[in-house]
Design a protein around this motif. Structure first.
Motif, short mmCIF file in Angstrom:
data_model
loop_
_atom_site.label_atom_id
_atom_site.label_comp_id
_atom_site.label_asym_id
_atom_site.label_seq_id
_atom_site.Cartn_x
_atom_site.Cartn_y
_atom_site.Cartn_z
N SER A 129 -4.26 -5.52 0.48
CA SER A 129 -5.48 -4.72 0.31
C SER A 129 -5.99 -4.40 1.71
N ILE A 130 -5.88 -3.16 2.13
CA ILE A 130 -6.15 -2.79 3.52
C ILE A 130 -7.65 -2.57 3.73
N CYS A 131 -8.26 -3.48 4.46
CA CYS A 131 -9.63 -3.38 4.95
C CYS A 131 -10.62 -2.91 3.87
N PHE A 132 -11.03 -1.65 3.91
CA PHE A 132 -12.05 -1.08 3.02
C PHE A 132 -11.70 -1.26 1.55
N ASP A 133 -10.40 -1.26 1.21
CA ASP A 133 -9.99 -1.41 -0.19
C ASP A 133 -10.48 -2.72 -0.78
N LEU A 134 -10.62 -3.73 0.06
CA LEU A 134 -11.03 -5.05 -0.42
C LEU A 134 -12.44 -5.02 -1.01
N GLU A 135 -13.21 -4.01 -0.66
CA GLU A 135 -14.60 -3.92 -1.12
C GLU A 135 -14.72 -3.33 -2.53
#
Length: 289
Positions: free
Chosen positions: A151-157
Motif C-alpha cells: 500500500s503506497i503511502c497515501f493509499d494507506l489512508e
C-alpha cells in the motif's frame, strides 16, 4: 506460513549518479541488511528518484529521466536481489503506461522474478504537478511467508483498499512512503496503526528522509519506519512492534510471525475479521423530526 525477518530502510535522499550510482548504493544497503538476516527488504516511495536528480531543480527533466530509466532501475534491483538472495522492494518509480504515468512499486523475488503494485490513489502533488495518474487496484503477492500486500503511502489512508488485501489473504501490508512534513508523516503513521488494528494484521511503513533534490524546491523529507500490529492481547499495548529514530538514515528490523495473528483473531478482544460484513454497511440519511 513461517516467521519473517523484515528490514525497513529509512533512506537518506542522495543526489544524481544515474542508474549505476543508485544501484551501487542499493547493493551496499541490501548487503548490510542481509548480514542482519533480513529476508524481505523494503525501501521508501520514490527512493530511486535520486538517480534522475541533476545539479539544479528541474521537475520536468527529472520526471522524464526517471521514466526513461525505470526499466533499467528495476533490472539493476533484480540483480541486487539475486546477488544477496533476498526479497526486495527497492522503492517506487514513475513508469510510462501508454499515455499515462503511474507510480509503481516492484516486488522482486530472490531469483529475479518481479511483480508490481501501482499507487491507486494520487496525491494532489502527483496529480497536478507530475501528471501521475491512478493505477491498478490493490493486489496481494504470493511469498514463502504467505500473501502480503503493498500500500503506497497515501493509499494507506483509505481503509477499504487494505481491507480488500486482507480479505484476499494478506497478513502483512508494507507501505513505502515519502512525506515532506510531520503532518504528512503522521497521516501515514496513524493510518498504518488504524489498518493494523481494524484488520488484525501487521502494517509496516518506511519513509525517505532528508533533502529531496528532485522536487521543484528543496523539500526535506520527514518520518521514521515503524511496524504496527493489533492492539490486543499478546501484542504491545500501543500496537507498535518496532520503530526507528525520527529523520535518521537507518535500518529497522522486525521479526514477524503470522501465527500470532491467528491466535489473536480467535482469542483477542477485537474480532473484526469475524463480524464485518462482506461490503460496507448501508448508510442511512436521517433528518430530525
Amino acid at each position: 506460513m513461517t516467521a519473517l525477518r523484515l528490514g525497513l530502510l529509512q533512506w537518506q535522499v542522495g543526489r544524481g549518479g544515474g542508474v549505476a550510482g543508485w544501484a551501487a548504493r542499493l547493493d551496499a544497503e541490501v548487503a548490510a541488511a542481509a548480514r542482519q538476516g533480513a529476508q524481505l527488504l523494503v525501501m521508501p516511495e520514490y527512493a530511486p528518484l535520486e538517480l534522475a536528480a541533476g545539479d539544479a531543480p528541474d521537475l520536468e527533466r527529472e520526471l522524464r529521466v526517471a521514466c526513461d530509466a525505470a526499466v533499467a532501475a528495476v533490472d539493476a534491483a533484480r540483480a541486487v536481489a539475486r546477488r544477496h538472495g533476498v526479497w526486495l522492494l527497492p522503492g517506487t518509480l514513475p513508469f510510462r503506461d501508454g499515455a499515462a504515468i503511474r507510480n509503481r512499486a516492484p516486488l522482486i523475488a530472490p531469483d529475479g522474478r518481479v511483480a508490481f503494485q501501482d499507487k491507486h490513489v494520487m496525491t494532489r502533488f502527483e496529480a497536478e504537478e507530475w501528471g501521475v495518474e491512478a493505477g491498478a487496484p490493490p493486489a496481494v503477492f504470493e511469498t514463502p511467508w504467505g500473501r502480503i500486500g503493498i500500500s503506497i503511502c497515501f493509499d494507506l489512508e483509505f481503509p477499504m483498499l487494505v481491507r480488500a488485501q486482507v480479505e484476499a489473504g494478506a497478513w502483512l501490508i508494507v507501505a513505502p512512503s515519502c512525506t515532506d512534513t510531520i503532518a504528512g508523516f503522521n497521516r501515514v503513521r496513524i493510518a498504518a496503526a488504524a489498518r493494523a488494528m481494524e484488520n488484525q494484521c501487521f502494517v509496516a511503513i518506511t519513509p525517505t528522509v532528508g533533502a529531496a533534490p528532485w522536487c521543484g524546491t528543496l523539500d526535506v523529507n520527514r518520518g521514521h519506519a515503524a511496524v504496527f500490529g493489533p492492539v490486543d492481547r499478546g501484542f504491545p499495548e500501543d500496537g507498535v512492534l518496532a520503530r526507528g529514530a525520527l529523520d535518521a538514515a537507518q535500518w529497522v528490523f522486525c521479526d514477524l510471525d503470522p501465527a500470532a495473528l491467528a491466535v489473536v483473531r480467535q482469542q483477542g478482544a477485537v474480532r473484526n475479521h469475524l463480524s464485518w460484513p462482506p461490503a460496507p454497511p448501508p448508510c442511512r440519511v436521517v433528518a430530525p423530526e
